[in-house]
Scaffold this motif. Structure first.
Motif, mmCIF file in Angstrom:
data_model
loop_
_atom_site.group_PDB
_atom_site.id
_atom_site.type_symbol
_atom_site.label_atom_id
_atom_site.label_comp_id
_atom_site.label_asym_id
_atom_site.label_seq_id
_atom_site.Cartn_x
_atom_site.Cartn_y
_atom_site.Cartn_z
ATOM 1 N N CYS A 24 0.855 -1.184 0.000
ATOM 2 C CA CYS A 24 0.000 0.000 0.000
ATOM 3 C C CYS A 24 0.894 1.238 0.000
ATOM 4 O O CYS A 24 2.111 1.131 0.129
ATOM 5 C CB CYS A 24 -0.920 0.002 1.227
ATOM 6 S SG CYS A 24 -0.038 0.059 2.793
ATOM 7 N N GLY A 25 0.276 2.405 -0.132
ATOM 8 C CA GLY A 25 1.066 3.629 -0.253
ATOM 9 C C GLY A 25 1.424 4.307 1.059
ATOM 10 O O GLY A 25 1.979 5.400 1.063
ATOM 11 N N CYS A 26 1.116 3.684 2.200
ATOM 12 C CA CYS A 26 1.473 4.299 3.482
ATOM 13 C C CYS A 26 2.990 4.457 3.582
ATOM 14 O O CYS A 26 3.739 3.632 3.071
ATOM 15 C CB CYS A 26 0.985 3.431 4.642
ATOM 16 S SG CYS A 26 -0.795 3.390 4.804
ATOM 17 N N ALA A 27 3.421 5.521 4.265
ATOM 18 C CA ALA A 27 4.855 5.740 4.444
ATOM 19 C C ALA A 27 5.465 4.566 5.212
ATOM 20 O O ALA A 27 4.877 4.061 6.160
ATOM 21 C CB ALA A 27 5.082 7.041 5.197
ATOM 22 N N ALA A 28 6.664 4.134 4.769
ATOM 23 C CA ALA A 28 7.279 2.944 5.362
ATOM 24 C C ALA A 28 8.154 3.270 6.566
ATOM 25 O O ALA A 28 8.409 2.410 7.399
ATOM 26 C CB ALA A 28 8.093 2.201 4.307
ATOM 27 N N ASP B 64 4.418 1.974 -8.234
ATOM 28 C CA ASP B 64 5.677 2.669 -7.981
ATOM 29 C C ASP B 64 5.794 2.973 -6.499
ATOM 30 O O ASP B 64 4.795 3.055 -5.798
ATOM 31 C CB ASP B 64 5.740 3.978 -8.778
ATOM 32 C CG ASP B 64 5.946 3.705 -10.258
ATOM 33 O OD1 ASP B 64 6.476 2.618 -10.578
ATOM 34 O OD2 ASP B 64 5.561 4.557 -11.080
ATOM 35 N N ASP B 65 7.027 3.170 -6.061
ATOM 36 C CA ASP B 65 7.267 3.414 -4.631
ATOM 37 C C ASP B 65 6.962 4.872 -4.283
ATOM 38 O O ASP B 65 7.866 5.656 -4.022
ATOM 39 C CB ASP B 65 8.721 3.055 -4.301
ATOM 40 C CG ASP B 65 9.023 3.234 -2.828
ATOM 41 O OD1 ASP B 65 8.085 3.058 -2.018
ATOM 42 O OD2 ASP B 65 10.177 3.548 -2.490
ATOM 43 N N LYS B 66 5.672 5.215 -4.322
ATOM 44 C CA LYS B 66 5.273 6.594 -3.985
ATOM 45 C C LYS B 66 4.315 6.581 -2.804
ATOM 46 O O LYS B 66 3.283 5.929 -2.846
ATOM 47 C CB LYS B 66 4.566 7.234 -5.186
ATOM 48 C CG LYS B 66 5.482 7.458 -6.363
ATOM 49 C CD LYS B 66 5.122 8.766 -7.088
ATOM 50 C CE LYS B 66 6.032 8.994 -8.271
ATOM 51 N NZ LYS B 66 5.758 8.046 -9.374
ATOM 52 N N PRO B 67 4.643 7.325 -1.749
ATOM 53 C CA PRO B 67 3.757 7.343 -0.586
ATOM 54 C C PRO B 67 2.453 8.078 -0.909
ATOM 55 O O PRO B 67 2.450 9.051 -1.662
ATOM 56 C CB PRO B 67 4.548 8.123 0.469
ATOM 57 C CG PRO B 67 5.913 8.320 -0.090
ATOM 58 C CD PRO B 67 5.824 8.174 -1.571
#
Ligand code: ZN
Lengths: 438, 97
Positions: A24-28, B64-67
């Protein structure tokens, strides 16, 4: 004594430093963040949420696999690992079962021992549990952070090799710039499994009929201690003709021992099956070649090149290549130093002994410092010789006494020289005195 | 696996479902019915069919690695049974010796 050979395997989890989570797009990056402030329906495991894999995390997992000499599964997929635990919101973890991205690799240690890597697979981290007496508290910020698990064959026979392997692994992921592998932050978690084999069964190569796993260790030092403790503990049990129970244990740093760690769950039965929400992942030879070309020179290769190219000792080359930043700094300084005829060995010595702050001191500045230090050293040396010569000619009696065997006379001469020199290193003056008397 | 008795107790534990003896009996026979129904698939000739674990035909669906935005803490905890200082609260689960 030593009736048994330790048989040790290692599972290591490394958190990747991607910007967003695995599915998912949550900050890692959850470190120091308000609890449960970086979650969404996917990483909270809410019904109907759909996971979509992070392309960069997969690429990085492939890079780790390649740097560990693994073969790549050109057709791969994710699987569900089913179990109930409060830090796992969905009731399953998305992991990889029969088709890990990487498999059958190896790492070679400095003593020549080759540790086989069984598999390198991609999965998601779980939430963070805080135990507090009768209750447990959960923060799901970590839930879904990309995690790479690296599993070795049971190829270790002592704690020292385990430690070196871990250092090499950490070095590799840092060189690849895919993980911070900061142990204190829990970026890298270690799980050794340990058993002992009777030396008489050595040739049969049969593995022992039990295995003790020590879970979630977050320090190389602790892993070393835990392995050594287990070897001792299991030896005592086997000596009594008993078999250590197959179990999971934890490491207690305060009491310096491992302890049995039983969860309320019964024997694990994960019932893996292909993750139906994520289509399979395939690679082409071109894609793998492209990822391979992005891998920088790795520590072992760099160390060997430093020894050959800059005529460094293995020891110096090893220190300078531990961190990529430091290695780059050394090479940049060597480049500048060439104009001043400073040899690489001198630069290596300065960096290793003086430990300059490589963030603040530019390579050119360091070269200037070395040049200047060289000039003052030479001047001091000349001055020193002159003074010592004076002292020796002015105190011929003391010199004779010293040559006659009177050690005290040397101390007198040293005192005379120190009076003229002021604040200098006495041992250096003493050395020179002895040298010049003879 | 023709007439192997299904271990309902084991399965209910894996599913984290507390079942009464009566329920175990009832669900056990239902599970057996389901399995034997599925067995009918064995009658199909699959000689020329490749094994697969998916039927969508899709591959490489990635992002893609986008938050992106997350839920707020309040939203995340909205449906929790119990909460403590921004954390989900549950009964202790680890027992040490
Ligand atoms: Zn999320």
């Amino acid at each position: 004594m030593n009736k048994y050979t330790p048989v040790i395997g290692l599972e290591t989890h490394v958190e990747l430093k991607t910007s967003s989570k695995m599915f998912c797009g949550c900050a890692a990056n959850y470190f120091g963040k308000q609890p449960n402030s970086q979650t969404c329906p996917v990483c909270l495991g809410l019904p109907g949420a759909l996971p979509v894999p992070n392309k960069k995390a997969i690429d990085w997992c492939i890079k780790i696999s390649l740097s560990l000499n693994c073969k790549i599964n050109m057709f791969s997929k994710f699987d569900r690992k089913n179990y109930f635990y409060p830090d796992l919101s969905k009731g399953y973890q998305i992991s990889q079962y029969d088709l890990p991205f990487g498999h059958n690799g190896h790492i070679t240690l400095s003593n020549g021992n080759r540790i086989r890597i069984r598999r390198v697979h991609m999965e998601e981290d779980t939430g963070k549990l805080i135990h507090d007496g009768e209750i447990s508290l959960i923060d799901f910020n970590r839930s879904g952070v990309p995690l790479v698990e690296i599993v070795t064959e049971p190829d270790f026979h002592d704690a020292k090799d385990v430690k070196e392997y871990l250092q090499k692994l950490r070095q590799a992921v840092r060189y690849l710039d895919v993980a911070d592998a900061d142990m204190e932050k829990g970026d890298m978690r270690l799980e050794p499994n340990i058993s002992l084999r009777d030396k008489q069964q050595e040739t049969s190569n049969i593995l022992p009929n039990y295995k003790v796993e020590v879970k979630n260790i977050n320090s190389f030092k602790f892993v070393e201690k835990a392995v050594n403790y287990e070897i001792k503990r299991q030896t005592e049990i086997l000596d009594k003709n008993e078999v250590p129970p197959q179990e999971t244990r934890g490491w207690d740093e305060i009491q310096q021992k491992t302890f049995s760690q039983r969860s309320k769950e019964d024997a694990m039965d994960y019932r893996y099956f292909p993750e139906p929400d994520i289509p399979p992942i395939t690679f082409t030879d071109t894609q793998i070649a492209e990822l391979k070309s992005q891998i920088p020179e790795l520590p072992d290769a760099k160390r060997k090149r430093f020894e050959a190219e800059y005529k460094l000792t293995e020891y110096d080359a090893e220190i300078l290549t531990r961190e990529k930043n430091l290695a780059d700094y050394f090479e940049n300084t060597v480049k500048v130093g060439q104009d001043y005829k400073i040899n690489p060995k001198q630069i290596a010595n300065t960096i290793i002994n003086k430990k300059p702050n490589i963030e603040n001191i530019l390579p050119a500045t360091l070269v200037k410092i070395i040049v200047k230090a060289g000039q003052t050293d030479a001047m001091d040396e000349k001055k020193l010789q002159k003074v010592v010569k004076e002292v020796l000619t002015q105190n011929t009696k003391a010199v004779e006494e010293y040559l006659g065997g009177k050690e005290n006379a040397l101390m007198f001469l040293l005192g005379q020289a120190m009076k003229k020199l002021g604040k200098v290193d006495a041992s250096q003056v003493k050395q020179l005195l002895v040298k010049m008397i003879k | 696996m023709s007439k192997n008795k299904i271990d309902v107790t084991h399965i209910s534990r894996l599913a984290n479902l507390p079942l009464s003896e009566d329920e175990k009996k009832e669900l056990g026979s239902q599970l057996e019915d389901t399995l034997s129904y599925i067995q009918e698939l064995n009658e199909i000739d699959t000689k020329n069919t490749d094994p697969t674990s998916q039927v969508t035909g899709l591959e490489n669906v990635t992002r893609d690695d986008k938050p992106t935005d997350s839920l707020t803490q309040d939203e995340a905890l909205a449906n929790a049974k119990e909460v403590h200082n921004g954390l989900f609260k549950v009964k202790a689960i680890l027992s040490n010796e």
